[in-house]
Design a protein around this motif. Structure first.
Motif, mmCIF file in Angstrom:
data_model
loop_
_atom_site.group_PDB
_atom_site.id
_atom_site.type_symbol
_atom_site.label_atom_id
_atom_site.label_comp_id
_atom_site.label_asym_id
_atom_site.label_seq_id
_atom_site.Cartn_x
_atom_site.Cartn_y
_atom_site.Cartn_z
ATOM 1 N N PHE A 50 0.833 -1.192 0.000
ATOM 2 C CA PHE A 50 0.000 0.000 0.000
ATOM 3 C C PHE A 50 0.870 1.245 0.000
ATOM 4 C CE2 PHE A 50 -2.780 -3.290 1.530
ATOM 5 C CZ PHE A 50 -3.977 -2.999 0.889
ATOM 6 N N PRO A 51 0.500 2.248 -0.809
ATOM 7 C CA PRO A 51 1.331 3.447 -0.925
ATOM 8 C C PRO A 51 1.588 4.079 0.440
ATOM 9 C CG PRO A 51 -0.507 3.541 -2.460
ATOM 10 C CD PRO A 51 -0.694 2.312 -1.641
ATOM 11 N N ILE A 52 2.754 4.680 0.548
ATOM 12 C CA ILE A 52 3.143 5.311 1.804
ATOM 13 C C ILE A 52 2.221 6.478 2.143
ATOM 14 C CG2 ILE A 52 4.966 6.693 2.878
ATOM 15 C CD1 ILE A 52 6.980 5.010 1.612
ATOM 16 N N THR A 53 1.882 7.232 1.119
ATOM 17 C CA THR A 53 1.006 8.371 1.375
ATOM 18 C C THR A 53 -0.203 8.296 0.464
ATOM 19 O OG1 THR A 53 2.227 9.596 -0.256
ATOM 20 C CG2 THR A 53 2.815 9.990 2.044
ATOM 21 N N GLN A 54 -1.173 9.130 0.790
ATOM 22 C CA GLN A 54 -2.382 9.146 -0.005
ATOM 23 C C GLN A 54 -2.114 9.814 -1.350
ATOM 24 O OE1 GLN A 54 -5.698 10.295 2.445
ATOM 25 N NE2 GLN A 54 -6.843 10.887 0.623
ATOM 26 N N ASP A 82 2.308 6.004 -10.589
ATOM 27 C CA ASP A 82 2.626 6.744 -9.366
ATOM 28 C C ASP A 82 2.443 5.856 -8.150
ATOM 29 O OD1 ASP A 82 3.194 8.994 -10.765
ATOM 30 O OD2 ASP A 82 1.211 9.919 -10.496
ATOM 31 N N ARG A 83 1.358 5.107 -8.188
ATOM 32 C CA ARG A 83 1.062 4.254 -7.034
ATOM 33 C C ARG A 83 2.183 3.236 -6.838
ATOM 34 N NH1 ARG A 83 -1.092 -0.549 -5.381
ATOM 35 N NH2 ARG A 83 -2.417 -0.431 -3.525
ATOM 36 N N HIS A 84 2.625 2.639 -7.918
ATOM 37 C CA HIS A 84 3.680 1.630 -7.805
ATOM 38 C C HIS A 84 4.944 2.209 -7.176
ATOM 39 C CE1 HIS A 84 6.075 -1.918 -8.754
ATOM 40 N NE2 HIS A 84 7.015 -1.097 -9.174
ATOM 41 N N PHE A 85 5.305 3.388 -7.632
ATOM 42 C CA PHE A 85 6.570 3.944 -7.131
ATOM 43 C C PHE A 85 6.424 4.613 -5.760
ATOM 44 C CE2 PHE A 85 7.524 3.432 -11.667
ATOM 45 C CZ PHE A 85 8.677 2.667 -11.544
ATOM 46 N N LEU A 86 5.185 4.680 -5.275
ATOM 47 C CA LEU A 86 4.990 5.207 -3.922
ATOM 48 C C LEU A 86 4.836 4.099 -2.876
ATOM 49 C CD1 LEU A 86 2.772 8.383 -4.300
ATOM 50 C CD2 LEU A 86 5.024 8.215 -3.226
ATOM 51 N N LEU A 87 5.073 2.854 -3.317
ATOM 52 C CA LEU A 87 5.007 1.770 -2.339
ATOM 53 C C LEU A 87 6.216 1.868 -1.408
ATOM 54 C CD1 LEU A 87 3.935 -1.216 -4.630
ATOM 55 C CD2 LEU A 87 2.493 0.224 -3.177
ATOM 56 N N PRO A 88 6.061 1.392 -0.188
ATOM 57 C CA PRO A 88 7.182 1.455 0.758
ATOM 58 C C PRO A 88 8.375 0.639 0.255
ATOM 59 C CG PRO A 88 5.153 0.765 1.856
ATOM 60 C CD PRO A 88 4.873 0.763 0.401
ATOM 61 N N PRO A 89 9.565 0.937 0.750
ATOM 62 C CA PRO A 89 10.745 0.188 0.319
ATOM 63 C C PRO A 89 10.581 -1.313 0.600
ATOM 64 C CG PRO A 89 11.335 1.882 1.939
ATOM 65 C CD PRO A 89 9.871 1.975 1.731
ATOM 66 N N ASN A 118 16.856 0.411 -1.949
ATOM 67 C CA ASN A 118 18.074 0.831 -1.281
ATOM 68 C C ASN A 118 18.012 0.522 0.231
ATOM 69 O OD1 ASN A 118 19.558 3.043 0.124
ATOM 70 N ND2 ASN A 118 20.155 3.402 -2.011
ATOM 71 N N LEU A 119 19.124 0.066 0.795
ATOM 72 C CA LEU A 119 19.125 -0.315 2.211
ATOM 73 C C LEU A 119 18.884 0.874 3.134
ATOM 74 C CD1 LEU A 119 22.039 -2.917 2.260
ATOM 75 C CD2 LEU A 119 19.606 -3.372 2.509
ATOM 76 N N LYS A 120 19.414 2.012 2.734
ATOM 77 C CA LYS A 120 19.202 3.216 3.561
ATOM 78 C C LYS A 120 17.716 3.535 3.658
ATOM 79 C CE LYS A 120 23.384 5.995 3.261
ATOM 80 N NZ LYS A 120 24.065 5.685 1.984
ATOM 81 N N GLU A 121 17.041 3.422 2.497
ATOM 82 C CA GLU A 121 15.613 3.718 2.510
ATOM 83 C C GLU A 121 14.856 2.724 3.370
ATOM 84 O OE1 GLU A 121 14.120 3.739 -1.496
ATOM 85 O OE2 GLU A 121 15.608 5.229 -2.105
ATOM 86 N N HIS A 176 15.470 3.426 7.051
ATOM 87 C CA HIS A 176 14.815 4.682 7.389
ATOM 88 C C HIS A 176 13.314 4.461 7.580
ATOM 89 C CE1 HIS A 176 14.077 8.996 7.358
ATOM 90 N NE2 HIS A 176 13.063 8.741 6.550
ATOM 91 N N HIS A 177 12.743 3.724 6.661
ATOM 92 C CA HIS A 177 11.310 3.444 6.733
ATOM 93 C C HIS A 177 10.964 2.649 7.999
ATOM 94 C CE1 HIS A 177 7.273 2.610 5.322
ATOM 95 N NE2 HIS A 177 7.483 1.311 5.452
ATOM 96 N N LEU A 178 11.771 1.645 8.290
ATOM 97 C CA LEU A 178 11.510 0.829 9.484
ATOM 98 C C LEU A 178 11.607 1.672 10.756
ATOM 99 C CD1 LEU A 178 13.184 -2.699 9.339
ATOM 100 C CD2 LEU A 178 10.776 -2.108 9.469
ATOM 101 N N GLN A 179 12.667 2.460 10.824
ATOM 102 C CA GLN A 179 12.858 3.297 12.017
ATOM 103 C C GLN A 179 11.687 4.246 12.210
ATOM 104 O OE1 GLN A 179 15.068 3.092 14.299
ATOM 105 N NE2 GLN A 179 17.072 2.528 13.511
ATOM 106 N N LYS A 180 11.205 4.745 11.087
ATOM 107 C CA LYS A 180 10.105 5.694 11.154
ATOM 108 C C LYS A 180 8.864 4.981 11.718
ATOM 109 C CE LYS A 180 7.953 9.128 8.164
ATOM 110 N NZ LYS A 180 6.879 8.555 7.344
ATOM 111 N N MET A 181 8.612 3.780 11.195
ATOM 112 C CA MET A 181 7.468 3.019 11.697
ATOM 113 C C MET A 181 7.627 2.698 13.173
ATOM 114 S SD MET A 181 5.722 0.371 9.160
ATOM 115 C CE MET A 181 7.082 -0.507 8.503
#
Ligand SMILES: Nc1ncnc2c1ncn2[C@@H]1O[C@H](COP(=O)(O)OP(=O)(O)OP(=O)(O)O)[C@@H](O)[C@H]1O
Ligand code: SF4
Ligand code: SF4
Ligand SMILES: [Mg+2]
Lengths: 262, 365, 440
Positions: free
Chosen positions: B253-257, B270-277, B284-287, B290-295
């Motif tokens: 599911f996309p990260i944002t609306q 757009d939807r495809h490229f807005l999916l979470p890492p 990318n590992l950094k992404e 970053h995403h996990l830490q944010k969650m």
């Protein structure tokens, strides 16, 4: 004897161990028997023996913590805790500077990191495969027609060795068979086997890290050859308790004591 | 009430619904809906693995094995072919193995998911892929109705929005659902028709305040949630999974609306490229970290549970890095390895209990 | 890049390395005895050793002289050559470690650092090398840049991502869509555009300007090497075959890792000449070739010698392999006049990036053209793209061509996976059926 006493019962896959301590932590009884088909009954039997040994009546035991894979089957327990925490606590009580605990039991091996108060900070456990456990060594001892004591002989470690490369118990066994067929001396095979177990354990050790003193618990700590190999790899001495099999039960007894006073 | 997967699909097939069996994981579902095709996803169909073992080595992941076992059964509930999105090396080969060597009575389709980092070239290519996929489907199912596609995108967008709301509610502990119930809800999207799924999501009540008040909150990461028995065991221990980083869950599911769709293909791209890492898209590992830490911080979890599928290369490569970094950041974590067998093993019980004992000690200070 | 560094590199390349290496040659230790089942060895073997040791040897003088790129075996390296990178092929290096039976050591280093034992052993060995600096090749220069293409597997992408992160260096990725049915126009466009997009990135990274003329020369050389390699392999159709596929596993190294450089082309010209001569004189790789076999999948690097001897002593020779053929198969698509799209076709359709229908057809053709009597498939734990589907390929080929076949479970470079007893039994049984069917 008005003293309050506390018991830890560790129903492991191979041995059931009971330790009784008094309120100041003094050890009053220590029992190890083989785990039978029925963990609950074995636990009761071991418990009765330990009461006997300590000369105590059941009412004097104020709390019992069960641990080990059969912890849920101990009817008389007042609490239960995993053997991972218990080995951490037990090792801490015996060797207060312990930072890393390695417990090698019959079917599982674990590496546990504890802090200066004996609290668990991190742990890891072997996967399903038995390579790297006591069971593995027993299978191999049987195959080599050796007793556990002969297999554990530290002299085996001093001489030549062979490479046992398979990481799977079944394949390792067939490697042993073909080494025997090639007339490889048994000491060399034993040496290779001990080293292969330690390699298995080692990847768990590195994932947790070596923190302060390292204490080895569980029945396999009785295996002196393995202790030597592990020390060689570690580059320092291990703490090996006099009775490594009961460390889990000891930790459980201390947890029972602590819980009672909360 | 969530309809049973097998019964629901059987019923749909009897009603003449076109059903396509879809293997994991990412594909333009809206395009299928627009062709009146119901995608029925095949992740971990239950039962013994018997026939698939004659076609696959022992060291292939259980999702691939179970997928093949299912296909070999020639289920009557799949009547519009199979779709293999490009997810990993194993599924890539399974697609051609089924299509070109083993054979099935159903046609086999594939859909490539670009692995390159997002840029103009990748975006352009994704648009081409959609176009090509449309053309392929048209040869079998007739011309695409643009209005239907538009409607499908709008419906998909509503599901996404509702999903985002529920996900936030779960994080705030406002859903009165056990762990198994929560993941049943998530996974119902794998086989329900979109309108039924939306209805279901809309029926879920969001409570005003926290319901579990749990001080044992976990984030779950991996391909699939653990088996129901493991999830129930977590409930027994008063553990609530409040957020997920699952390929079968939030990674789809996309990260944002997104804005309301205007051009369907632009929207889907757009939807495809807005999916979470995600490991399977080779993010990318950094992404990823970053995403996990944010969650982790947003959902205020006490630890992370990794559910790793045995032999899954994409996850295993990233796993080492994620674990290392999280440990450095002092986030407690536990990794379970699964071969997708039913039930919960004694070893896993011990692992989970010990992990909770550790969390409690750390929380109680 | 420093001038001193460059001069030193140039000196070592032209004078120092050959001199030092001939010294090393003098102290060469005694050779292990070779089974009499083998024919005379190829003279070119010596040259191969020279080229490869020189390549690894020179690597020490590279830092300060040239920028270093680590490259996957299927990547369009010609583009990097145009920017004068010194290239290292980690897959090659891992195979070398495997051949020295040191794979498990390196894998263990990676495993102890948290990489799962279930990952490709090429990757684990390389990561073990990266984490420890250990290598049997003396010393490898650290990469400045990583260049990776997923046309062989998605694994390399994860592996390179891990290095890129660990060493904090850029990774250039050539994303190659799998050919599930056939390459589409969109695929070709996507691939060509990615290559064009790389030019400004590489220009910026190296500070050099892209020179199309120079690039065309490199491309042409690369194509010639691949074509010559293809011709050499074709000569193995001769009976008896002038070399074994186990030789070819070694002679493959330059076309993989030195492709586009003059040294590779010179080398294959030499090898072609020798192999051609052997065919004309009827010299076989084994003394008594009675059965001809095809090999499928990558080599079992730590058992090449054992396998070669096992079969040679039974008068069986491997005359062709899907693996060695991979660097010759698609080179026909290359067209210097249309470099970008033609590279898209060449690199996009190699065997591991193509569907199994294609692979089946290719194997069928090889079996026919090379007069093959039996097939050995190596199912390798490491490699999903090469191994998933083998069971059914075998079934199809045995049924259709009545071809005796055997599958052995092993690994390319992690010797812990090898089970001698089990494999020996399977291979012996295979030889028995082969002798039965071809006689009867
Ligand atoms: N004297 C000895 N010499 C060598 N090995 C021994 C000796 N005594 C016990 N062992 C080993 O210890 C193992 C049993 O250890 P322990 O009693 O700690 O296991 P457990 O707690 O029952 O098992 P687990 O913790 O895996 O459930 C046996 O497999 C045996 O091989
Ligand atoms: S679990 Fe991993 S290996 Fe298996 S199909 Fe999914 S992504 Fe591929
Ligand atoms: S062996 Fe297979 S998985 Fe490993 S790098 Fe090579 S192609 Fe990829
Ligand atoms: Mg125990």
């Amino acid at each position: 004897m008005a003293d309050n006493c506390f018991a830890g019962v560790d129903v492991g896959s191979l041995s059931t161990d009971v330790v009784i301590i008094n309120a100041s932590g003094k050890c009053l009884a220590e029992v190890v028997i083989a785990t039978g088909l029925n963990g609950g009954e074995t636990a009761q039997k071991a418990f009765d023996q330990s009461l006997n040994q300590a000369g105590l009546a059941q009412e004097q035991i104020k709390a019992v913590t069960a641990t080990g894979y059969g912890r849920a089957s101990v009817a008389f327990a007042t609490g239960k805790t995993t053997e991972i925490s218990c080995h951490g606590v037990g090792a801490h009580h015996l060797f207060p500077n312990t930072g890393t605990v390695i417990d090698i039991g019959g079917q599982d091996s674990k590496v546990i990191q504890v802090d200066e108060r004996g609290r668990m900070l991190d742990f890891t456990m072997n996967d399903k495969c038995a390579a790297g456990t006591g069971r593995f060594l027993e299978v191999m001892a049987h195959r080599l027609e050796l007793g556990l004591n002969e297999l554990s002989d530290p002299l085996n470690i001093k001489g030549e060795t062979v490479q046992i490369s398979s990481t799977c118990t079944v394949f390792a066994e067939s490697e042993v068979i073909s080494l025997l067929a090639k007339q490889t001396p048994r000491e060399q095979i034993v040496n290779g086997l001990q080293r292969s177990i330690v390699n298995r354990i080692w990847s768990m050790v590195t994932s947790i890290g070596i923190h302060g003193e390292v204490t080895l618990t569980g029945g396999v700590a009785n295996n002196q050859g393995l202790v030597l190999v592990l020390e060689e790899k570690l580059g320092k001495k291990l703490n090996v308790p006099e009775n490594p099999q009961t460390v889990g039960a000891l930790g459980a007894a201390h947890i029972a004591l602590r819980g009672y006073h909360k | 009430m969530i309809p049973n997967r097998k019964k629901y699909l059987k019923q749909q097939a009897q009603n003449g619904q076109k059903i396509m069996g879809v293997l994991p994981a990412l594909y333009p579902r809206e395009l299928l809906w627009a062709f009146d095709i119901l995608p029925a996803e095949i992740w971990d169909p239950p039962g013994d693995i018997l026939r698939a073992n004659a076609h696959l080595q022992a060291t292939i992941c259980p999702i691939v094995k179970r997928g093949l076992e299912f296909i070999l059964k020639e289920s009557a509930s799949v009547n519009a072919g199979y779709l293999f999105p490009h997810t990993c090396d194993s599924l890539q080969n399974l697609a051609t193995q089924v299509k070109d060597l083993i054979g099935t009575s159903q046609p086999v389709y594939t859909f490539y998911n670009p692995k390159a980092q997002f840029n103009k070239t990748t975006r352009r290519y994704y648009l081409d892929l959609l176009q090509d996929f449309q053309t392929t489907l048209e040869t079998k199912f007739g011309p695409l109705n643009r209005a239907k596609l538009m409607a499908a995108c709008e419906l998909g967008s509503k599901i996404d929005i509702r999903w985002l709301t529920l996900q936030n509610a779960r994080r705030a502990d406002q859903l009165e659902l056990t762990n198994p119930e929560y993941f049943q809800l998530v996974r119902a999207g794998e086989y329900l028709k979109p309108e039924d799924y939306l209805t279901l999501l809309n029926q879920v009540e969001v409570q005003a305040g926290p319901v579990h008040q749990s001080n044992r909150r976990l984030l779950l990461s991996g391909i699939l949630p653990p088996h129901e028995e493991t999830l129930s065991f977590l409930d027994e221990l008063s553990v609530t999974i409040v957020a997920d980083d699952l390929l079968s869950g939030s990674r789809r599911f996309p990260i944002t609306q997104l804005d309301t769709p205007v051009d369907p293909f632009e929207y889907l791209t757009d939807r495809h490229f807005l999916l979470p890492p995600c490991s399977t898209r080779a993010s990318n590992l950094k992404e990823r970290i970053h995403h996990l830490q944010k969650m982790i911080s947003e959902s205020q979890v006490h630890g992370v549970l990794f559910n790793i599928i045995k032999f899954c290369e994409p996850e295993l490569f990233d796993h080492r890095f994620l674990v290392k970094t999280l440990k450095q950041n002092r986030v407690p974590l536990l990794s379970l390895e699964t071969e997708l067998l039913p039930g919960i093993s004694g070893q896993d019980r011990t692992r989970i209990e010990a992990f909770i004992e550790m969390l409690d000690e750390q929380v109680s200070g | 890049m420093s001038l001193v560094g460059k001069l030193k590199y140039q000196f070592m390349k032209d004078i120092g390395a050959p001199a030092l290496m001939s010294l090393k040659d003098l102290k060469q230790h005694r050779k292990r005895p070779v089974s009499p089942a083998f024919g005379p060895p190829l003279k070119t073997n010596k040259r191969l050793k020279e080229i490869l040791s020189r390549h690894y040897f020179l690597a020490r003088y590279v830092p300060g002289a040239k920028q270093v790129a680590w490259v996957t075996s299927g990547a369009p390296v010609e583009l990097l050559r145009a920017f004068d990178f010194y290239t290292i092929y980690p897959e090659n290096h891992s195979a070398l470690v495997g051949a020295k039976k040191q794979g498990a050591d390196y894998c263990t280093i990676a495993e102890n650092d948290g990489f799962s034992q279930d990952l490709c052993s090429y990757a684990r060995i390389d990561l073990g090398h990266m984490l420890s600096g250990k290598t049997p090749a003396g010393k490898l220069p650290k990469p400045d840049l990583l260049f990776c293409s997923n046309n062989i597997c998605q694994t390399v992408l994860y592996w390179y991502k891990a290095i890129a992160h660990e060493l904090d260096i850029p990774l250039i990725h050539f994303d190659v869509p799998f050919v599930a049915v056939e390459q589409s126009e969109a695929d070709v466009r996507y691939l060509a555009q990615q290559l064009l997009d790389m030019i400004p990135i590489l220009e910026q990274f190296t500070g050099k300007v892209f020179d199309l003329k120079q690039f065309e020369i490199i491309l042409k050389r690369s194509q010639e090497s691949s074509q010559t390699w293809g011709k050499i392999l074709e000569l193995m159709q001769a009976k008896p075959a002038p070399m074994t596929i186990f030789d070819a596993f070694g002679h493959l190294a330059p076309v993989v890792s030195l492709r586009g450089l003059p040294v590779a082309q010179d080398y294959y010209d030499l090898l072609l000449k020798e192999v051609d001569e052997r065919v004309n004189k009827g010299i076989g790789a084994i003394t008594n070739e009675r059965y001809r076999l095809i090999w499928d999948n990558i080599a079992v690097w730590y058992q090449v010698r054992y396998l070669a001897t096992f079969f040679a002593e039974r008068n069986m020779n491997f005359v062709t392999a899907t693996y060695t053929n991979a660097w010759a198969e698609t080179t026909g698509y290359l067209d210097i006049k249309d470099p970008w799209s033609s590279m898209a076709k060449t690199y996009g359709q190699i065997i591991l990036n193509n569907n199994l229908k294609h692979r089946l057809g290719l194997m069928r053709k090889m079996i026919k053209n090379f007069g093959v009597d039996g097939m050995v498939m190596h199912s390798t734990r490491s490699c999903k793209p090469y191994s998933v589907g083998q069971f059914d390929l075998r079934k199809a080929l045995s049924a259709e061509l009545k071809l005796p076949a055997v599958i052995i479970d092993a690994d390319i470079a992690d010797e812990r996976v090898w089970s001698q007893q089990q494999i020996q039994t399977r291979l012996e049984a295979f030889c028995e059926t082969l002798e039965d069917t071809t006689l009867g």
